[in-house]
Design a protein around this motif. Structure first.
Motif, mmCIF file in Angstrom:
data_model
loop_
_atom_site.group_PDB
_atom_site.id
_atom_site.type_symbol
_atom_site.label_atom_id
_atom_site.label_comp_id
_atom_site.label_asym_id
_atom_site.label_seq_id
_atom_site.Cartn_x
_atom_site.Cartn_y
_atom_site.Cartn_z
ATOM 1 N N GLY A 95 -8.153 -43.367 -32.606
ATOM 2 C CA GLY A 95 -9.304 -43.828 -33.367
ATOM 3 C C GLY A 95 -10.602 -43.166 -32.930
ATOM 4 N N PHE A 96 -10.776 -42.991 -31.628
ATOM 5 C CA PHE A 96 -12.027 -42.430 -31.123
ATOM 6 C C PHE A 96 -12.144 -40.926 -31.359
ATOM 7 C CE2 PHE A 96 -12.565 -46.388 -28.733
ATOM 8 C CZ PHE A 96 -13.932 -46.587 -28.899
ATOM 9 N N CYS A 97 -11.081 -40.307 -31.831
ATOM 10 C CA CYS A 97 -11.186 -38.894 -32.220
ATOM 11 C C CYS A 97 -12.177 -38.704 -33.376
ATOM 12 C CB CYS A 97 -9.818 -38.343 -32.624
ATOM 13 S SG CYS A 97 -8.701 -38.076 -31.238
ATOM 14 N N LYS A 98 -12.491 -39.785 -34.085
ATOM 15 C CA LYS A 98 -13.419 -39.720 -35.211
ATOM 16 C C LYS A 98 -14.797 -40.281 -34.844
ATOM 17 C CE LYS A 98 -10.834 -38.051 -38.547
ATOM 18 N NZ LYS A 98 -11.216 -36.827 -39.275
ATOM 19 N N ASP A 99 -15.043 -40.491 -33.559
ATOM 20 C CA ASP A 99 -16.331 -41.021 -33.122
ATOM 21 C C ASP A 99 -17.460 -40.055 -33.506
ATOM 22 O OD1 ASP A 99 -17.277 -43.284 -31.003
ATOM 23 O OD2 ASP A 99 -18.539 -41.493 -30.819
ATOM 24 N N PRO A 100 -18.647 -40.574 -33.822
ATOM 25 C CA PRO A 100 -19.750 -39.671 -34.216
ATOM 26 C C PRO A 100 -20.285 -38.812 -33.079
ATOM 27 C CG PRO A 100 -20.496 -41.956 -34.148
ATOM 28 C CD PRO A 100 -19.017 -41.994 -34.016
ATOM 29 N N TYR A 101 -19.999 -39.166 -31.821
ATOM 30 C CA TYR A 101 -20.522 -38.396 -30.688
ATOM 31 C C TYR A 101 -19.471 -37.401 -30.186
ATOM 32 C CZ TYR A 101 -24.209 -41.902 -30.597
ATOM 33 O OH TYR A 101 -25.260 -42.711 -30.931
ATOM 34 N N PRO A 102 -19.832 -36.130 -30.055
ATOM 35 C CA PRO A 102 -18.844 -35.118 -29.636
ATOM 36 C C PRO A 102 -18.274 -35.374 -28.238
ATOM 37 C CG PRO A 102 -21.077 -34.178 -29.667
ATOM 38 C CD PRO A 102 -21.152 -35.516 -30.327
ATOM 39 N N GLU A 103 -19.095 -35.966 -27.330
ATOM 40 C CA GLU A 103 -18.575 -36.239 -25.988
ATOM 41 C C GLU A 103 -17.417 -37.227 -26.040
ATOM 42 O OE1 GLU A 103 -21.667 -36.613 -26.971
ATOM 43 O OE2 GLU A 103 -23.094 -35.678 -25.581
ATOM 44 N N ILE A 104 -17.538 -38.223 -26.932
ATOM 45 C CA ILE A 104 -16.477 -39.224 -27.065
ATOM 46 C C ILE A 104 -15.256 -38.594 -27.735
ATOM 47 C CG2 ILE A 104 -15.879 -41.465 -28.029
ATOM 48 C CD1 ILE A 104 -17.964 -41.569 -25.815
ATOM 49 N N GLU A 137 -6.283 -31.405 -37.400
ATOM 50 C CA GLU A 137 -7.478 -31.764 -38.163
ATOM 51 C C GLU A 137 -8.753 -31.487 -37.362
ATOM 52 O OE1 GLU A 137 -9.384 -35.786 -40.278
ATOM 53 O OE2 GLU A 137 -7.497 -35.872 -39.172
ATOM 54 N N MET A 138 -8.708 -31.781 -36.063
ATOM 55 C CA MET A 138 -9.896 -31.616 -35.225
ATOM 56 C C MET A 138 -10.164 -30.154 -34.856
ATOM 57 S SD MET A 138 -10.970 -34.640 -35.129
ATOM 58 C CE MET A 138 -12.330 -34.413 -33.989
ATOM 59 N N LEU A 139 -9.275 -29.251 -35.218
ATOM 60 C CA LEU A 139 -9.530 -27.824 -34.986
ATOM 61 C C LEU A 139 -10.699 -27.307 -35.820
ATOM 62 C CD1 LEU A 139 -5.900 -26.352 -34.838
ATOM 63 C CD2 LEU A 139 -7.480 -26.662 -32.938
ATOM 64 N N SER A 140 -11.094 -28.074 -36.824
ATOM 65 C CA SER A 140 -12.221 -27.669 -37.666
ATOM 66 C C SER A 140 -13.520 -28.371 -37.268
ATOM 67 C CB SER A 140 -11.908 -27.970 -39.131
ATOM 68 O OG SER A 140 -11.641 -29.352 -39.321
ATOM 69 N N ASP A 141 -13.532 -29.070 -36.129
ATOM 70 C CA ASP A 141 -14.742 -29.741 -35.664
ATOM 71 C C ASP A 141 -15.846 -28.717 -35.434
ATOM 72 O OD1 ASP A 141 -15.403 -32.673 -34.325
ATOM 73 O OD2 ASP A 141 -16.568 -31.044 -33.410
ATOM 74 N N MET A 142 -17.087 -29.121 -35.604
ATOM 75 C CA MET A 142 -18.207 -28.193 -35.490
ATOM 76 C C MET A 142 -18.622 -27.927 -34.040
ATOM 77 S SD MET A 142 -21.327 -30.653 -36.798
ATOM 78 C CE MET A 142 -22.506 -29.344 -36.646
ATOM 79 N N HIS A 143 -18.129 -28.710 -33.077
ATOM 80 C CA HIS A 143 -18.496 -28.528 -31.673
ATOM 81 C C HIS A 143 -17.391 -27.772 -30.918
ATOM 82 C CE1 HIS A 143 -21.403 -31.713 -32.675
ATOM 83 N NE2 HIS A 143 -22.099 -31.226 -31.662
ATOM 84 N N ASP A 144 -17.804 -26.774 -30.174
ATOM 85 C CA ASP A 144 -16.842 -25.914 -29.471
ATOM 86 C C ASP A 144 -15.986 -26.709 -28.491
ATOM 87 O OD1 ASP A 144 -18.150 -23.975 -30.842
ATOM 88 O OD2 ASP A 144 -19.129 -23.055 -29.101
ATOM 89 N N VAL A 183 -15.093 -29.790 -28.491
ATOM 90 C CA VAL A 183 -14.109 -30.631 -29.185
ATOM 91 C C VAL A 183 -12.938 -29.775 -29.666
ATOM 92 C CG1 VAL A 183 -13.739 -32.204 -31.124
ATOM 93 C CG2 VAL A 183 -15.905 -32.255 -29.860
ATOM 94 N N ARG A 184 -13.237 -28.603 -30.213
ATOM 95 C CA ARG A 184 -12.143 -27.731 -30.678
ATOM 96 C C ARG A 184 -11.269 -27.273 -29.506
ATOM 97 N NH1 ARG A 184 -16.370 -25.327 -33.318
ATOM 98 N NH2 ARG A 184 -16.041 -23.278 -32.363
ATOM 99 N N CYS A 185 -11.884 -27.030 -28.350
ATOM 100 C CA CYS A 185 -11.095 -26.665 -27.164
ATOM 101 C C CYS A 185 -10.095 -27.759 -26.817
ATOM 102 C CB CYS A 185 -12.021 -26.405 -25.968
ATOM 103 S SG CYS A 185 -12.912 -24.848 -26.027
ATOM 104 N N SER A 186 -10.567 -29.010 -26.844
ATOM 105 C CA SER A 186 -9.660 -30.129 -26.554
ATOM 106 C C SER A 186 -8.619 -30.285 -27.653
ATOM 107 C CB SER A 186 -10.468 -31.419 -26.398
ATOM 108 O OG SER A 186 -11.346 -31.328 -25.291
ATOM 109 N N ALA A 187 -9.002 -30.002 -28.898
ATOM 110 C CA ALA A 187 -8.048 -30.094 -30.011
ATOM 111 C C ALA A 187 -6.924 -29.076 -29.845
ATOM 112 C CB ALA A 187 -8.774 -29.884 -31.331
ATOM 113 N N VAL A 188 -7.252 -27.896 -29.358
ATOM 114 C CA VAL A 188 -6.212 -26.884 -29.114
ATOM 115 C C VAL A 188 -5.169 -27.421 -28.146
ATOM 116 C CG1 VAL A 188 -5.759 -24.633 -28.061
ATOM 117 C CG2 VAL A 188 -7.692 -24.913 -29.602
ATOM 118 N N ARG A 189 -5.638 -28.109 -27.113
ATOM 119 C CA ARG A 189 -4.696 -28.672 -26.143
ATOM 120 C C ARG A 189 -3.827 -29.754 -26.776
ATOM 121 N NH1 ARG A 189 -6.081 -32.381 -20.977
ATOM 122 N NH2 ARG A 189 -3.979 -32.469 -20.110
ATOM 123 N N VAL A 190 -4.429 -30.591 -27.624
ATOM 124 C CA VAL A 190 -3.648 -31.634 -28.307
ATOM 125 C C VAL A 190 -2.559 -31.000 -29.164
ATOM 126 C CG1 VAL A 190 -3.757 -33.435 -30.074
ATOM 127 C CG2 VAL A 190 -5.508 -33.325 -28.290
#
Length: 909
Positions: A164-173, A203-210, A212-219
């Motif tokens: 659920g928190f993958c959709k949080d408005p804050y990139p740190e979260i 889905e998170m590979l298209s996030d606008m923050h670098d 977040v995308r790095c963590s998405a690659v690991r997922v």
């Protein structure tokens, strides 16, 4: 004293908001092991009574920290503290931050007491969920997500929260949630959850923050591999290809960190269709049904502008080469092209990849050998070494190509004589593998070898030894008979045994080699009764060689670092690659070849000095290595003079060398932060050896002073050995056993013999530097002062000299001094307290006006100024008054000149 401190604490703690002074007093009592149990109990009761949601956040933080200290230092109170904090964390109106901090301490206590784990489980999950979904503080929620596994929350709950928190408005979260999702893939067996987590990562590979995308690659990587592992048959290949395609689709991401993570993830894939693997090597679509996302993925990676990405692409190619022979052959061509890369790290990684593929029988094609052999002439020692490892595994099918290999190694030897030992080893291996070709070359060069031993070829001993090694390797090949090598070649080899055996030390025992050469040359230096049958010697050496070759391979692999991601890691790995070759120079030192040792050390120094470094984190490792190489150079000269050549001069030259060795070793010990215990013990052992060498070369009246220094250094070594699990060397053990025998100065040969026996136990070891080494140093410049624009002064009065000083990595215990020098016997010290300029343990730049009092009666004079650090562990006192340093100084910067001119009174007209 204890009761006074306790009363002071209780008086301060009586306030609704305990003062910082009270908390400091409590900390001192808690951490002091001598504090009585009654006092500790009083402190505990006071702290628990102070716990209240009404406290301000700072005071509450300090109280919770003290309770944490109590649980750590006073185990008998752990359960009481646990119960108090558990009750406090469940109180209403508590701030989320205080609840989380309490929960953190509860978990830490439970980790020390397993019986409390269940109690943590009962409270942590509910607190975790309530704070996560009811707290607006970003830092609190982020901490909970990052520490969720420590809080013993059930995996199923964790996956749902992270999802659920993958959709949080804050990139740190979002990043913390994705990182948590990556760590939850173990123990999940529900396929729906697996696919849901995988597609959430996609889905998170298209996030606008670098980040977040790095963590998405690991997922994507972690959950994709889980899906592959839980699939069978065609489904298994489907998910593996899907994972490969997904990762390849973002190899052109705008973020270098994302691209780097992607290629690292691709290298972890354990299966993929051959067609899709081949497509990743070509930008041209090979099969119409394939997605264009995969096309040329590795080509893009190898052409990336950042060396980290190119390095990772090379590493991934190497890892995937085991999946398909056809893919490996095409990938090999791309990797060989990377040998010309601008980055040293990429060249090294490419060669390591080629070496890995060669070990799996994927050989470099003959048309690519020119590129590979070009690496033998690279300015980097590590590159040349890696190229030779690949050549060692080559299987050539023509004499022409074999000659090409041999000529390449000859050129390597002529251009870099310091590589001689490793070249001989590689030549020995390929000669054994291609015996018939090796014999042909030996026959062609036999006349040149004869001319050398007849004195017709000058002093080209290296090249002669090269071809004698080839002759020895040919005689040990399974392809030919030993009799094809003329016996005189073995006689020649006996005369160069030291040089040859040094190169073949990893493959052959020196004694066995000598016996073998004598037997083959029918030497009269060994009696017939001691000669072993030639076939038995051959069998023994071949077995010994192959066995040793296999056993030494892991140690060779250990000296290389493949996982470079930052420049400091690059420099650190390269420095350790250089220092790993110390064993080779120690062998040369022992036989007195100091000229060769100095040449090798200077070539290493030149290679390190030519590194293009931009990261400040790399300076410390490099500075340490350069100073250490200088120590080895000086130490080698002293060792060769005193031990190998048995020269025991009483002149000043050796004393001066010893003085510089001592100073350089003290620099290494005191001017670098982050040196581990093993390296510290190694440096102290070198100090002990230097003292022992001194005892072999000085007059008896100096023994007492040097023995005192020897004992002082050894006491420091003992402390380090007691604190860690370091195994002392034989030399250190014997020094400790012998110290009591050297309390009184003995004279003559008896004393010299004891010192010599100690030195026979010493062996120079390899040193490996840890990452993040910090160099304590200073930079100094004189403000507005040149020869043309001198500083004005009045004779006999003090003058203020403005100094711009930059301090690096100074710690609070350092005592710094500014030293002014007018002549050899005239100098002045000014204490420099960095804390008065705003203390900083990294870099601090400031202006310091230093008073110089000893202005002479002169129209013009010059002095030098530098900054030194007092070496408090030194036994050498340089000042007994209060106006200067008490101990010897280590100078943190080069001397600077100050020009001064007398101020004239206005002339009368």
């Amino acid at each position: 004293m204890e009761q006074q401190v306790l009363r002071s604490f209780l008086q301060n703690a009586a306030n609704s908001t305990p003062s910082k002074h009270a908390l400091t007093l409590a900390t001192s009592l808690i951490t002091n092991p001598s504090t009585s149990i009654s006092t500790i109990s009083t402190i505990y009761e006071t702290l628990t009574l102070s716990l209240s949601p009404n406290l301000n956040s700072i005071s509450l933080h300090h109280i919770l920290s003290l309770l944490s200290h109590l649980s750590l230092h006073r185990p008998h109170l752990r359960r009481l503290i646990f119960s108090s904090l558990r009750s406090f964390s469940l109180l209403p109106h508590n701030s989320p931050r205080s609840v989380v901090e309490s929960l953190s301490i509860l978990v830490s206590i439970a980790e020390q007491d397993s019986e409390l784990v269940q109690s943590v489980k009962e409270v942590s999950e509910s607190v975790f969920l309530s704070v996560c979904f009811g707290c607006d503080c970003i830092s609190v929620r982020r901490w909970l997500l990052l520490n969720a596994t420590r809080l013993l929350v059930r995996p199923a709950v964790l996956v749902s929260v992270f999802f659920g928190f993958c959709k949080d408005p804050y990139p740190e979260i979002r990043k913390a949630a994705l990182d948590g999702l990556s760590n939850c893939c173990v123990g999940i067996e529900d396929r729906g959850i697996m696919e849901g987590c995988y597609f959430r990562g996609v889905e998170m590979l298209s996030d606008m923050h670098d980040s977040v995308r790095c963590s998405a690659v690991r997922v994507v990587s972690e959950w994709g591999q889980v899906l592959v592992a839980f699939s069978e048959g065609e489904t298994k290949m489907y998910w593996s290809d899907a994972l490969f395609e997904t990762l390849c689709s973002i190899v052109r991401d705008m973020s270098v960190d994302v691209r780097l993570r992607v290629f690292d993830a691709i290298g972890k894939i354990t299966m993929a269709s051959e067609s899709i693997l081949l497509q990743s090597l070509s930008k041209k679509i090979l099969v119409k049904s394939q997605t264009s996302n995969v096309a040329g993925a590795f080509v893009h990676g190898l052409e990336d502008e950042f060396y980290e990405v190119r390095r990772s692409a090379c590493s991934s190619l190497s890892a995937l080469s085991i999946l398909s022979s056809k893919f490996a052959c095409k990938a090999l061509t791309l990797l060989v092209d990377m040998v010309n890369d601008d980055s040293l790290v990429v060249r090294l990684q490419a060669l390591q990849a080629v070496h890995h593929m060669a070990q799996h029988d994927h050989q470099v094609q003959e048309e690519n050998l020119n590129m590979l052999f070009g690496a033998l002439f690279d300015t980097s020692t590590s590159i040349r070494s890696e190229a030779r490892k690949i050549i060692q595994l080559l299987r050539v099918h023509s004499l022409k190509v074999f000659k090409f290999c041999v000529n390449g190694l000859v050129g390597n030897l002529e251009n870099y004589p310091q590589d001689e030992a490793d070249i001989f080893f590689v030549l020995f291996i390929i000669g054994r593998n291609h015996g018939s070709y090796a014999v042909s070359i030996v026959e062609e060069t036999s006349r040149d070898i004869d001319d050398f031993f007849e004195g017709k070829l000058g002093s080209n001993g290296a090249k002669t030894a090269f071809f004698l090694v080839l002759a020895i390797s040919a005689s040990l090949s399974h392809e030919i008979n030993i009799c094809k090598i003329p016996p005189r070649m073995y006689s020649y080899a006996v005369t160069l045994l030291g040089r040859i055996s040094s190169g073949l030390a990893s493959a052959l025992d020196r004694h066995v080699l000598f016996t073998y050469l004598c037997a083959c040359s029918r030497s009269t230096s060994v009696s017939d009764s001691k000669l072993i049958n030639g076939e038995e010697i051959l069998q023994h050496i071949v077995t010994d060689s192959s066995g040793n070759q296999e056993s030494c391979e892991p140690s060779r692999a250990q000296i290389s670092r493949a996982d470079y991601q930052l420049e400091e890691m690059e420099v650190g790995a390269l420095v350790n690659l250089v220092l790993a070759q110390i064993n080779s120079i120690w062998q040369l030192m022992q036989v007195g070849c100091i000229d060769e040792v100095i040449e090798m050390l200077r070539s290493w120094k030149e290679e390190l000095e030519n590194l293009n470094i931009t990261s400040p984190q790399s300076f410390g490792v490099l500075a340490f290595a350069l100073k250490y190489i200088r120590v080895l150079e000086l130490f080698g000269k002293a060792w060769t003079n005193l031990i190998c050549l048995k020269k025991f001069p009483l002149t000043g030259e050796i004393e001066i060398n010893f003085g510089e060795i001592d100073y350089k070793l003290r620099e290494l010990v005191h001017m670098f932060l982050g040196v581990d215990k093993e390296a510290a013990v190694h440096l102290l052992e070198l100090m002990l050896v230097t003292c022992t060498l001194k005892l072999c070369s000085v007059e008896p009246w100096c023994y007492e002073f040097i023995l005192g220094k020897l004992s002082s250094i050894y006491s420091v070594v003992e402390l380090l050995l007691e604190k860690g699990s370091i195994e002392p060397s034989k030399f250190l053990v014997e020094v400790g056993n012998s110290l009591h025998e050297f309390q009184t100065p003995l004279g003559g040969l008896s004393n010299l013999f004891q010192f010599k026996k100690l030195l026979e136990l010493f062996s120079l070891k390899q040193i490996e530097l840890p990452e993040g080494l910090k160099h304590v140093k200073a930079e100094l410049s004189i403000v507005n002062n040149t020869c043309e624009s001198p500083l004005l002064f009045v004779s006999g009065l003090p003058v203020g000299i403005s100094l711009q000083i930059t301090l690096h990595n100074i710690v609070v215990d350092n005592r710094l001094w500014v030293k002014f020098t007018v002549s050899e016997d005239s100098y002045q010290y000014v204490y420099l307290d960095p804390k008065q300029f705003g203390y900083c343990d990294k870099v601090k730049k400031f202006i310091f006006v230093a008073p110089f009092y000893k202005t002479p009666k002169a129209n013009f004079f010059k002095l030098t100024v530098t900054v030194g650090m007092e070496c408090s562990s030194s036994d050498n006192l340089i000042s007994r008054n209060c106006r200067g340093p008490k101990h010897e100084l280590l100078y943190l910067c080069e001397e600077k000149e100050v020009f001064l001119s007398e101020k004239k009174s206005p002339s009368k007209t």
